[in-house]
Design an enzyme around this catalytic site. Structure first.
Site, mmCIF file in Angstrom:
data_model
loop_
_atom_site.group_PDB
_atom_site.id
_atom_site.type_symbol
_atom_site.label_atom_id
_atom_site.label_comp_id
_atom_site.label_asym_id
_atom_site.label_seq_id
_atom_site.Cartn_x
_atom_site.Cartn_y
_atom_site.Cartn_z
ATOM 1 C CB SER A 138 -12.004 -1.588 -1.677
ATOM 2 O OG SER A 138 -11.309 -1.959 -2.277
ATOM 3 C CG HIS A 168 -11.189 -6.002 0.910
ATOM 4 N ND1 HIS A 168 -10.238 -6.333 -0.147
ATOM 5 C CD2 HIS A 168 -11.780 -5.107 0.108
ATOM 6 C CE1 HIS A 168 -10.243 -5.614 -1.211
ATOM 7 N NE2 HIS A 168 -11.304 -4.698 -0.985
ATOM 8 C CG HIS A 215 -7.122 -12.446 -5.012
ATOM 9 N ND1 HIS A 215 -7.991 -12.205 -6.018
ATOM 10 C CD2 HIS A 215 -6.649 -11.349 -4.155
ATOM 11 C CE1 HIS A 215 -7.947 -11.020 -5.976
ATOM 12 N NE2 HIS A 215 -7.150 -10.369 -5.202
ATOM 13 N NE ARG A 224 -2.345 -7.143 -5.596
ATOM 14 C CZ ARG A 224 -3.499 -6.940 -5.059
ATOM 15 N NH1 ARG A 224 -3.935 -5.889 -4.765
ATOM 16 N NH2 ARG A 224 -4.187 -8.026 -4.855
ATOM 17 C CG ASP A 270 -3.803 -7.680 2.218
ATOM 18 O OD1 ASP A 270 -3.427 -6.384 2.273
ATOM 19 O OD2 ASP A 270 -5.138 -7.871 2.024
#
Ligand SMILES: CC(C)(COP(=O)(O)OP(=O)(O)OC[C@H]1O[C@@H](n2cnc3c(N)ncnc32)[C@H](O)[C@@H]1OP(=O)(O)O)[C@@H](O)C(=O)NCCC(=O)NCCS
Length: 305
Positions: A138, A168, A215, A224, A270
């Protein structure tokens, strides 16, 4: 967020009616990411960069200034557009007007119609999902499109389209879908470590990836993920889906290492995020990537400027 920045964002908060009219006119089964991307692209006619560029007087060293204006205008509107899509699609079009007294996260929670501490969830979510290394699909797409001097409306709409893929940003939706598959199979009980391992191997052997793990850039547990895990340990330690995620954190990395393909066997952002949304009542997974897109836009806009 500084007071001055918040005030500037509030001044330009209102989104033109035509954007909402376009969203209302879209087929009811349009994916929320398509609606979000369309709304952003539709506002391209408002670009300050284009106006100044077309005047023929804009010097290359000053491109950043109208881009900055575009960034402010666009970012200020994204929470209202996102929540509008949510209420239109899932709450019978019962739209909640924005409350300019609230900060961005607070106003977003208010417009979504979700009680506290969802305002904190929104703040955490938007900050954690803003761009982190520019190499992901992105962020890279946003940069690439902007490098042609396409304005921020074009670039952020394109960024959104890149984020919409299951490898993604859509992975947060995939994780929840997958977790619910395990949940249903287990009849709601917390699986044993052995049962969970079997489920992971079955997924791999059926030729699918384990969503929320791996990743392209990171080579350790995503910070995160850890920030959201801390939040879960504090606010929803007994939630069954969180317990599933916790168990996956234990069983998946050794399995991916044993399989020997993934360069990074650790969880990414995610793996955890959908569980938090679900816990606070946002059960429409299709919407999760829109939340990611609002946050990501802040980072990508800043980088493009
Ligand atoms: C994020 C992702 C797309 C990165 O892809 P990448 O940079 O190609 O990753 P790698 O170099 O580690 O991939 C090497 C191999 O391991 C596989 N692999 C990577 N992550 C995997 C996972 N979570 N489950 C199963 N296999 C995985 C890849 O599919 C690839 O297999 P191939 O050689 O048969 O094509 C990948 O890890 C993935 O698909 N993860 C699951 C989806 C996800 O969580 N996306 C959100 C990312 S923030």
């Amino acid at each position: 967020m500084s007071k001055k920045l918040q005030q500037s964002l509030k001044k330009i908060f209102s989104t033109s009616k035509y954007v909402f009219d376009i969203l209302r006119a879209m087929p009811a089964d349009s994916h929320p990411m398509v609606m979000f991307s369309t709304a952003i692209l539709a506002m391209q006619r408002e670009s300050e960069f284009v106006k100044e560029y077309n005047s023929g007087k804009l010097k290359k060293n000053d491109y950043w200034a109208p881009t900055y204006e575009d960034g402010f205008n666009l970012l200020a509107k994204l929470p209202a557009i996102a929540s509008f899509i949510y209420r239109l699609k899932y709450k019978n079009g019962d739209i909640i007007a924005s409350d300019a007294k609230l900060d961005l996260g607070g106003n977003f929670a208010h417009m979504m119609g979700i009680a506290k501490p969802y305002d904190d969830v929104a703040r955490m979510y938007f900050i954690l999902h803003s761009d982190h290394e520019s190499g992901n699909v992105s962020a890279h797409t946003g940069h690439l499109v902007a490098s042609a001097l396409s304005d921020l409306y074009y670039s952020i709409s394109a960024m959104t389209n890149g984020l919409a893929g299951p490898l993604h940003g859509l992975a947060n939706q995939e994780v929840l879908n997958w977790l619910h598959g395990v949940y249903d199979k287990m009849g709601g009980k917390i699986p044993t470590e052995e049962e969970m391992k079997k489920f992971v191997w079955d997924t791999l052997q059926s030729g699918q990836v384990i969503p929320g793990f791996g990743h392209a850039v990171l080579r350790k547990t995503d910070p995160r993920y850890m920030a959201q895990r801390e939040f879960c340990l504090k606010h929803l330690p007994n939630d069954p889906l969180f317990k599933y995620v916790d168990l996956l954190f234990k069983v998946v990395p050794p399995i991916l290492l044993e399989q020997g393909k993934a360069k990074n066997p650790w969880p990414n952002v995610d793996a955890q995020s959908g569980v938090i949304q679900w816990y606070y009542g946002l059960k429409e997974y299709d919407f999760y990537t829109v939340l990611f897109a609002v946050g990501r836009a802040f980072g990508v806009v800043a980088n493009i400027i």
